[in-house]
Scaffold this active site. Structure first.
Site, PDB file in Angstrom:
ATOM      1  N   ASP A  24       3.780   1.321  13.402  1.00 51.90           N
ATOM      2  CA  ASP A  24       3.937   0.251  14.410  1.00 51.90           C
ATOM      3  C   ASP A  24       2.590  -0.307  14.876  1.00 51.90           C
ATOM      4  OD1 ASP A  24       6.770   0.956  14.499  1.00 51.90           O
ATOM      5  OD2 ASP A  24       6.151   2.665  15.705  1.00 51.90           O
ATOM      6  N   GLU A  25       1.599  -0.306  13.979  1.00 55.33           N
ATOM      7  CA  GLU A  25       0.270  -0.788  14.383  1.00 55.33           C
ATOM      8  C   GLU A  25       0.129  -2.302  14.248  1.00 55.33           C
ATOM      9  OE1 GLU A  25      -0.221   3.221  12.297  1.00 55.33           O
ATOM     10  OE2 GLU A  25       0.661   1.303  11.748  1.00 55.33           O
ATOM     11  N   GLY A  26       1.068  -2.931  13.542  1.00 57.14           N
ATOM     12  CA  GLY A  26       0.938  -4.371  13.314  1.00 57.14           C
ATOM     13  C   GLY A  26       0.483  -4.686  11.895  1.00 57.14           C
ATOM     14  N   HIS A  70       8.645  -4.020   9.643  1.00 57.81           N
ATOM     15  CA  HIS A  70       7.555  -4.978   9.867  1.00 57.81           C
ATOM     16  C   HIS A  70       8.141  -6.267  10.424  1.00 57.81           C
ATOM     17  CE1 HIS A  70       4.899  -3.087   6.470  1.00 57.81           C
ATOM     18  NE2 HIS A  70       5.129  -2.272   7.470  1.00 57.81           N
ATOM     19  N   LYS A 112      12.598   3.644  22.096  1.00 57.32           N
ATOM     20  CA  LYS A 112      11.381   3.455  22.897  1.00 57.32           C
ATOM     21  C   LYS A 112      10.248   4.215  22.229  1.00 57.32           C
ATOM     22  CE  LYS A 112      12.121   2.810  27.846  1.00 57.32           C
ATOM     23  NZ  LYS A 112      11.956   3.408  29.157  1.00 57.32           N
ATOM     24  N   LYS A 172      -3.225  -5.748  19.216  1.00 58.99           N
ATOM     25  CA  LYS A 172      -2.675  -5.628  20.575  1.00 58.99           C
ATOM     26  C   LYS A 172      -3.727  -5.325  21.647  1.00 58.99           C
ATOM     27  CE  LYS A 172       2.132  -4.844  20.464  1.00 58.99           C
ATOM     28  NZ  LYS A 172       3.281  -3.948  20.553  1.00 58.99           N
ATOM     29  N   GLY A 211      -2.433 -11.386  20.451  1.00 57.08           N
ATOM     30  CA  GLY A 211      -1.136 -12.012  20.726  1.00 57.08           C
ATOM     31  C   GLY A 211      -0.249 -11.914  19.500  1.00 57.08           C
TER      32      GLY A 211
END
Length: 456
Positions: free
Chosen positions: A40-42, A68, A335, A362, A446
């Site tokens: 979940d790091e992007g 993703h 969560k 982030k 963003g």
């Protein structure tokens, strides 16, 4: 091609030299994007950026347990099994042999994304699937759920799997009872016999498991007809791509370093190698064709499910990160647990992967903090330990030594260059670079493509 001359007489080898010229194999290099924490790091965002001028985008491991999200023209696309680079109409997407494929999941994912926007139009024409990739069956997914239930009953805690059948299918693969794409498309009669044997094995292990064998085979036959044009010899395809005309080839890692089956926080890991070694074994290519290895790092740390998490903030700080970062799993909706950035963990991930640069994502989520902590060392019984512990009980006991940095307490989401960031945000990035000795190439402030600041 001119070869360097060799002189057998001056060979340093004990038995002389066979006199053959030695050259380093050439060819195109692949660019690899890997998660450096617990997922979940992007990664999808970095891949999306690099896929804009890529020719081929590959997945090398995992299945539809990955998640993703990519935003294009204000449309949010969710990818689990398909390489997210397929959103580029000029890209060929390749699913390698290390990936495990749930066929209903693959088509459902494609169809959902087709309904959202134009990004996936004609996807079937630009997807290639390795004939050596293993197939996830519905009973693998059902068994995954039963195993989780058993763990809960026996040990009082589960692994927190996505119940997508990933563990069971990789178990079948290792036990050499699995079925591959080549089996499905080559000889459906032979495939059916082996499917029945495997299904009955699962029924004997899990007596409560219900499998409609004939019904499943009927469905699989339908999928076989749709998938057949996409299935190719993956090794040959990639070799041609690497050794043909210059091509930009991108590899999209799923999951992340600390979820790797060998190097992650075992047993709270996934069932594949999501570190750089998985690129070679999951695609069928030699290490000398690996070029840039980009590690994707969130500006803080998150983790889904249970397992050790040294810098976790089970307090208002963690809640603020969770709320501001909208930290919910793409695949499970669970969560995510949140905490400060952990440099011990990142140094360990770097030892294994050899990151050539980082994408720090982030950063804007930290806008609200007047001070920000970064984990810089682990202590055990008051002594600093020089490594990342393999044992989970030990990792649970470590005391984190933090460095406190001043926050910037201002909205950075409109920054488009490094200089536009507040000085304290710049210092946070530089501190990470100095501690890890890896340059930061991108900074995410963003959700949109435009909000990735490129430094070099």
């Amino acid at each position: 091609m001119a070869f360097a001359e060799t002189n057998p007489a001056t060979s340093s080898l004990p038995n002389g030299d066979c006199g053959r010229p030695r050259t380093r194999p050439g060819g195109n290099r692949v660019t690899v994007v890997l998660g450096a924490q617990w997922g979940d790091e992007g990664k999808g965002k970095v891949v999306d950026l690099l896929a804009q001028d890529a020719d081929i985008v590959c997945r090398c491991q995992g299945g539809n347990n990955a998640g993703h999200t990519v935003v294009v023209d204000s449309v949010e696309y969710d990818f689990h099994l398909l390489p997210s680079g397929i959103i580029n109409p000029n890209v060929t997407a390749f699913i390698g042999n290390g990936v495990v494929i749930h066929l209903p999941g693959l088509f459902e994912e494609a169809e959902k994304n087709v309904q959202k926007g134009k990004g996936l139009e004609g996807w079937e024409k630009r997807l290639i699937i390795s004939d050596r990739a293993h197939i996830v069956f519905d009973f693998h997914q059902a068994a995954d759920g039963i195993q989780e239930q058993q763990r809960q009953e026996q040990a009082g805690k589960n692994l927190g799997t996505t119940k997508k059948g990933i563990g069971p299918v990789y178990s079948s693969k290792a036990a050499r009872s699995g079925l591959r794409m080549c089996d499905l498309v080559s000889d459906f009669g032979g495939f059916s016999e082996r499917f029945k044997v495997l299904a009955n094995q699962y029924k004997s292990i899990y007596p409560t498991l219900e499998i409609d064998i004939e019904g499943e085979l009927q469905k699989l036959k339908g999928y076989m007809e749709r998938i057949k044009p996409m299935v190719r010899d993956g090794v040959y395809f990639l070799y041609e791509a690497l050794h043909g005309p210059p091509k930009k080839i991108l590899v999209e890692g799923a999951n992340a370093a600390l979820l790797d089956i060998d190097f992650g926080t075992y047993p709270f890991v996934t069932s594949s190698n999501c570190t750089v070694g998985g690129v070679c074994t999951g695609l069928g290519m030699p290490p000398q064709n690996v070029g840039e290895v980009y590690g994707v790092v969130k500006a803080y740390t998150t983790r889904v499910g249970i397992g050790a998490f040294p810098t976790e903030q089970d307090n208002e700080i963690g809640e603020l990160l969770q709320t501001r970062g909208r930290e919910f799993g793409v695949t499970t909706g669970r969560k995510r647990r949140c905490g400060w950035l952990d440099l011990v963990l990142l140094k360990y991930a770097h030892m294994i992967n050899g990151f050539t640069a980082l994408a720090l994502t982030k950063l804007d989520i930290l806008d609200m903090f007047t001070e920000i902590k970064v984990g810089v060392a682990y202590k055990l019984d008051g002594e600093i330990i020089p490594h990342f512990p393999a044992n989970q009980e030990v990792l649970n006991k470590v005391e984190v030594q933090y460095k406190t940095l001043p926050g910037w307490n201002t909205d950075i989401s409109n920054a488009r260059t490094f200089k536009e960031l507040p000085i304290n945000a710049q210092n946070y990035v530089r501190f990470i670079e100095d501690e890890l000795q890896i340059p930061v190439k991108w900074i995410g402030v963003g959700k949109s493509r435009e909000s990735m600041i490129q430094l070099f």
